[in-house]
Design an enzyme around this catalytic site. Structure first.
Site, mmCIF file in Angstrom:
data_model
loop_
_atom_site.group_PDB
_atom_site.id
_atom_site.type_symbol
_atom_site.label_atom_id
_atom_site.label_comp_id
_atom_site.label_asym_id
_atom_site.label_seq_id
_atom_site.Cartn_x
_atom_site.Cartn_y
_atom_site.Cartn_z
ATOM 1 N N GLU A 177 7.914 9.279 -5.061
ATOM 2 C CA GLU A 177 7.771 10.787 -4.876
ATOM 3 C C GLU A 177 9.273 11.031 -4.519
ATOM 4 O O GLU A 177 9.656 12.294 -4.365
ATOM 5 C CB GLU A 177 6.857 11.559 -4.016
ATOM 6 C CG GLU A 177 6.824 11.010 -2.361
ATOM 7 C CD GLU A 177 6.514 9.877 -2.185
ATOM 8 O OE1 GLU A 177 6.373 8.885 -3.152
ATOM 9 O OE2 GLU A 177 5.771 9.348 -1.138
ATOM 10 N N CYS A 282 15.198 -5.170 -3.862
ATOM 11 C CA CYS A 282 14.242 -6.558 -3.012
ATOM 12 C C CYS A 282 14.848 -7.576 -3.502
ATOM 13 O O CYS A 282 14.123 -8.603 -2.910
ATOM 14 C CB CYS A 282 12.677 -6.041 -3.825
ATOM 15 S SG CYS A 282 13.018 -6.535 -5.432
HETATM 16 P P1 NAD Z 1 6.703 2.060 -0.537
HETATM 17 O O1 NAD Z 1 5.517 1.014 -0.093
HETATM 18 O O2 NAD Z 1 6.921 3.071 0.668
HETATM 19 O O3 NAD Z 1 6.093 2.926 -1.606
HETATM 20 C C1 NAD Z 1 5.830 2.482 -3.077
HETATM 21 C C2 NAD Z 1 4.776 3.174 -3.620
HETATM 22 O O4 NAD Z 1 3.556 3.568 -2.812
HETATM 23 C C3 NAD Z 1 5.361 4.831 -3.839
HETATM 24 O O5 NAD Z 1 4.895 5.117 -5.104
HETATM 25 C C4 NAD Z 1 4.722 5.456 -2.788
HETATM 26 O O6 NAD Z 1 4.568 6.717 -3.022
HETATM 27 C C5 NAD Z 1 3.299 4.708 -2.558
HETATM 28 N N1 NAD Z 1 2.902 5.045 -1.172
HETATM 29 C C6 NAD Z 1 3.593 4.931 -0.182
HETATM 30 N N2 NAD Z 1 2.759 5.040 0.836
HETATM 31 C C7 NAD Z 1 1.734 4.831 0.683
HETATM 32 C C8 NAD Z 1 0.485 4.956 1.199
HETATM 33 N N3 NAD Z 1 0.270 5.052 2.720
HETATM 34 N N4 NAD Z 1 -0.964 4.748 0.549
HETATM 35 C C9 NAD Z 1 -0.450 4.550 -0.971
HETATM 36 N N5 NAD Z 1 0.441 4.710 -1.507
HETATM 37 C C10 NAD Z 1 1.627 4.596 -0.770
HETATM 38 O O7 NAD Z 1 7.790 1.266 -0.873
HETATM 39 P P2 NAD Z 1 9.320 1.997 -1.148
HETATM 40 O O8 NAD Z 1 9.900 2.053 0.110
HETATM 41 O O9 NAD Z 1 9.312 3.128 -2.172
HETATM 42 O O10 NAD Z 1 10.115 0.823 -1.694
HETATM 43 C C11 NAD Z 1 10.813 0.037 -1.021
HETATM 44 C C12 NAD Z 1 9.990 -1.285 -0.971
HETATM 45 O O11 NAD Z 1 9.469 -1.767 -2.309
HETATM 46 C C13 NAD Z 1 10.598 -2.488 -0.331
HETATM 47 O O12 NAD Z 1 9.743 -3.159 0.709
HETATM 48 C C14 NAD Z 1 11.012 -3.346 -1.209
HETATM 49 O O13 NAD Z 1 11.101 -4.755 -0.787
HETATM 50 C C15 NAD Z 1 10.049 -3.338 -2.252
HETATM 51 N N6 NAD Z 1 10.269 -3.608 -3.442
HETATM 52 C C16 NAD Z 1 9.624 -4.938 -3.902
HETATM 53 C C17 NAD Z 1 9.831 -5.479 -5.253
HETATM 54 C C18 NAD Z 1 9.529 -6.654 -5.660
HETATM 55 O O14 NAD Z 1 9.463 -7.053 -6.848
HETATM 56 N N7 NAD Z 1 8.767 -7.584 -4.910
HETATM 57 C C19 NAD Z 1 10.874 -4.673 -6.034
HETATM 58 C C20 NAD Z 1 11.306 -3.286 -5.799
HETATM 59 C C21 NAD Z 1 10.853 -2.867 -4.481
#
Ligand code: NAD
Length: 497
Positions: A177, A282
């Site tokens: 979002e 990441c």
């Molecule tokens: P996030 O976990 O906050 O959000 C990811 C998704 O989950 C979003 O679409 C968000 O709306 C949703 N979300 C957030 N809180 C939620 C909840 N309580 N319940 C259900 N859904 C929820 O992650 P972010 O801040 O958007 O992205 C950064 C993170 O992603 C870092 O930890 C990074 O390492 C990780 N990442 C990992 C990879 C990989 O391939 N391993 C790649 C890119 C990013």
């Protein structure tokens, strides 16, 4: 005027009116640039229903026609990738060249998926028994859900949806979002490419929307990328509801520099991989493990490069943009304070940076710590910002052991000119993606992307052969075309003869 960003369901922008919305910021100015609709459970239901209705005819669309649509999408996206990159920079903050790089890496997966005719081939064994043939086929799952993070608003969804669609599935994507606009451009491009309405849908929102997808009985699988606590929740909830789940999670990537490495190359790459995209990758390097005989020299070389980086608005040709939100910037800055309080040496402090941008932007400059200890939060936690920590080690073995003991296992790199050390490293390190004199070893699309330990929940990595496997289900057919001479009763278990 703020833009309204809404859902894309069944081939058009959603016409309803949302009960809840979220602010979208331009991180380089700190201003709200858009309002994104948050999907309720009912709206997610509409998207899933559209995807479900589109599935029977898409799965039966010939491989030739599906291939044509994939190729058309590739051409449109390639021609308009600058537009997607501009949307990413405007909402994520990463510099334009980096945004373009992410679209290009996403395009690689589209190109991989263009080979669907080859990727979906099964096996055939003739005459396994007299007059009996056996063959295997892989079929699409149905409606698949994709939930993606803020840091790669185009590339991460493209790790999944080109393969899912090529395999004959229909998709509901829930992008972050925080930067939702890139996914809307991709949806329009699919339509232009001739993808039937309902095959690709986008819903925006937060936990309510995610939970609705996780619990919906018509959603067959979930591909999630995000932070580790949420990934764990997604994996547990999705599997509890009977879904196939792959949940790619957080990271803390170490770069081990041995005494025989080219230290100028290592310093360049530590800076590039530590501060590119403001550390919001990441696969960013966040820890340099320096063998102590070369640590002083390496730290000096990294520090002397850092003032050359220009922090500022990603549209102005800077090297590093702002962080995604003010809250995230403050969280990263709190880690700098914690590292200082814990006694690490703050070599370069990125707080209060000089920037080429508006004062209200979410700025934080590149930061370097030396003499970091492994019990400090700047070492144990994923910070996800432009903070690089140097931990000094006595030997290769001590460095390898530290990497293997860390909670995360997404990416890692070794810098050395010793082939034997590099080989031992790739063999013994407990991490999914390994670079040898390469700091950000993101695999090309025909290999698969994924980590180990707390960096992945589920056993399937993204794209490549594993991606095709995730988005399909296997069947094995044993067939005999009747010959009257093979009749007769026989209650024995079938064996070959
Ligand atoms: P996030 O976990 O906050 O959000 C990811 C998704 O989950 C979003 O679409 C968000 O709306 C949703 N979300 C957030 N809180 C939620 C909840 N309580 N319940 C259900 N859904 C929820 O992650 P972010 O801040 O958007 O992205 C950064 C993170 O992603 C870092 O930890 C990074 O390492 C990780 N990442 C990992 C990879 C990989 O391939 N391993 C790649 C890119 C990013």
């Amino acid at each position: 005027m703020t833009a309204r960003i809404t859902h894309w369901i069944n081939g058009s922008a959603w016409a309803g009116s949302a009960e809840r919305t979220g602010d979208v910021f331009d991180p380089a100015t700190g201003q709200v640039s858009g309002k994104v609709d948050f999907a309720s459970r009912a709206t997610v239901g509409e998207a899933v229903a559209a995807a479900k209705a589109a599935f029977p005819s898409w799965r039966d669309t010939s491989l030739t026609r599906r291939t044509q649509v994939l190729f058309a999408f590739r051409e449109i996206l390639n021609a308009r990738k600058g537009e997607v990159a501009a949307a990413i920079t405007a909402e994520h903050g990463k510099v334009l060249s980096d945004a373009l790089g992410e679209v290009t890496r996403g395009l690689e997966v589209v190109e991989f998926a263009c080979g669907l005719g080859h990727l979906l081939k099964g096996g055939f064994s003739e005459q396994v028994s007299t007059g009996v043939d056996v063959y295997s086929i892989r079929q699409p799952l149905g409606v698949v859900g994709i939930i993606s993070p803020f840091n790669f608003p185009a590339m991460v969804p493209m790790w999944f949806f080109p393969v899912a669609i090529a395999a004959g599935n229909t998709v509901v994507l829930k992008p972050s979002e925080k930067d939702p606009s890139a996914s809307m451009l991709l949806a329009q491009m699919w339509q232009e490419a001739g993808l039937p309405d309902g095959v690709f849908n986008v819903v925006h929102g937060d936990k309510e929307c995610v939970d609705a997808l996780l619990e919906h009985p018509d959603v067959q699988s979930i591909s999630f990328v995000g932070s580790t606590p949420i990934a764990k929740y997604i994996y547990e909830t999705g599997t509890k509801h009977g879904k196939r789940v792959q949940a790619l999670a957080g990271a803390k990537n170490h770069m081990l520099v041995l005494p025989d490495a080219d230290l100028d190359l290592a310093a360049d790459q530590a800076v590039n991989a530590g501060f590119g995209s403001a550390g919001e990758r990441c696969m960013a390097i966040s820890v340099v493990l320096a063998v102590d005989t070369i640590a002083d020299e390496l730290v000096a070389k990294i520090a002397e490069r850092m003032p050359k980086l220009r922090t500022g608005d990603g549209r102005r040709g800077c090297d590093m943009g702002p962080l995604v939100t003010g809250a995230h910037r403050d969280r990263v800055a709190s880690y700098i304070a914690a590292g200082e309080a814990a006694g690490a040496t703050l070599v370069v402090d990125g707080r209060n940076p000089v920037v080429d941008g508006e004062p209200g932007g979410f700025w934080l400059g590149p930061t370097l710590f030396d003499h970091v200890q492994t019990d400090m939060s700047i070492y144990t936690d994923e910070i996800f910002g432009p903070v690089l920590s140097v931990v000094r080690v006595h030997s290769f073995d001590e460095g390898l052991d530290l990497i293997n003991r860390h909670e995360y296992g997404n990416g890692t790199a070794i810098f050395t000119n010793d082939g034997g050390a590099a080989r031992r490293f790739h063999n013994e390190v407990q991490v999914g993606m390994i670079g040898i004199n390469v700091p950000i070893p993101v695999p090309v699309a025909y290999y698969s992307f994924g980590g180990w330990k707390s960096s992945l929940f589920g056993d399937t990595h993204a794209h490549g052969v594993e991606g095709v496997h995730f988005f399909t289900r296997g069947k094995v057919v044993t067939s005999r075309w009747l010959d009257p001479s093979h009749g007769g009763l026989n209650l024995g278990f079938p064996t070959q003869s």
